[in-house]
Every structure is written in structure tokens, then in C-alpha cells.
Design a protein around this motif. Structure first.
Motif, PDB file in Angstrom:
ATOM      1  N   GLU A   1       7.893  27.750   3.870  1.00  0.00           N
ATOM      2  CA  GLU A   1       7.568  28.360   5.269  1.00  0.00           C
ATOM      3  C   GLU A   1       9.971  28.528   5.323  1.00  0.00           C
ATOM      4  O   GLU A   1       9.555  29.176   6.141  1.00  0.00           O
TER       5      GLU A   1
ATOM      6  N   PHE B   1      11.397  31.951   7.430  1.00  0.00           N
ATOM      7  CA  PHE B   1      12.674  31.336   8.098  1.00  0.00           C
ATOM      8  C   PHE B   1      13.911  32.461   7.737  1.00  0.00           C
ATOM      9  O   PHE B   1      14.122  33.325   8.730  1.00  0.00           O
TER      10      PHE B   1
ATOM     11  N   TYR C   1      16.542  22.962   8.025  1.00  0.00           N
ATOM     12  CA  TYR C   1      16.749  23.793   9.137  1.00  0.00           C
ATOM     13  C   TYR C   1      17.518  23.579   8.897  1.00  0.00           C
ATOM     14  O   TYR C   1      18.283  24.916   8.813  1.00  0.00           O
TER      15      TYR C   1
END
Length: 99
Positions: free
Chosen positions: A30, A34, A75
Motif C-alpha cells: 500500500e 502510494f 500516511y
């Protein structure tokens, strides 16, 4: 989600390598995706993703699951690392050499 919290506690408590590997494995693809979407460079994305997880493991004691989820925190670190990269001399030099 409970499994994730257990891994984080193990890492915080005694730097458990197995728990760290599981946590990284859960989010690696993931995060790579990104970063790749931001850079469009596979090699650079691998390097930045590795740096992101190094930062995560170094600063995991500052993670507070009452403020945000682990994914949100991850994130945030990834976004900050990307900003740092785009501000770096390496990026600027690369842009000049490609022109």
C-alpha cells in the motif's frame, strides 16, 4: 485491527522483529503504491518506501492510537517523506540533469 495493536505493543515493548516484519508486510504494498503514484519511478519508490518504514520503526514509540489510526500516522510520515524528497538537492539536481 486488534492484531495490529498487538504488533505495535510488542514493537514498543521489546523491539520485536517478528511483529515489526508483520506490521511492515501488512502495509508495504500500500505504501509503495502510494509513493509510486507520487513519483512515477519504481526504483525511487522502493528507496522512499524503505526510508518511510525505517522512520516508522524509529519513531513508533511516539505513535498514539488515541490521536489517530496507525494507517493515518503512516500516511502522514509517508507524505512528509515525499515533501522532504521534493525539497531535496537530489531532486533538484535530477530535474536539472533531465532538462
Amino acid at each position: 485491527m486488534d492484531q495490529e495493536k498487538q504488533w505495535i505493543k510488542k514493537i514498543k515493548r521489546n523491539a520485536n522483529n517478528e511483529a515489526a516484519n508483520k506490521l511492515i508486510s501488512k502495509y508495504y504494498k500500500e505504501m509503495y503504491t502510494f509513493v509510486y503514484k507520487q513519483t512515477l519511478d519504481a526504483e525511487l519508490s522502493l528507496d522512499l518506501t524503505q526510508e518511510i518504514f525505517i522512520s516508522v520503526l524509529k519513531s513508533i514509540n511516539r505513535f498514539d492510537d488515541y490521536k489517530a489510526s496507525f494507517r493515518t500516522w503512516l500516511y502522514r510520515i509517508a507524505s512528509n517523506r515525499l515533501v522532504d524528497y521534493y525539497r531535496s538537492k537530489h531532486y533538484k539536481y535530477r530535474q536539472l540533469s533531465e532538462s
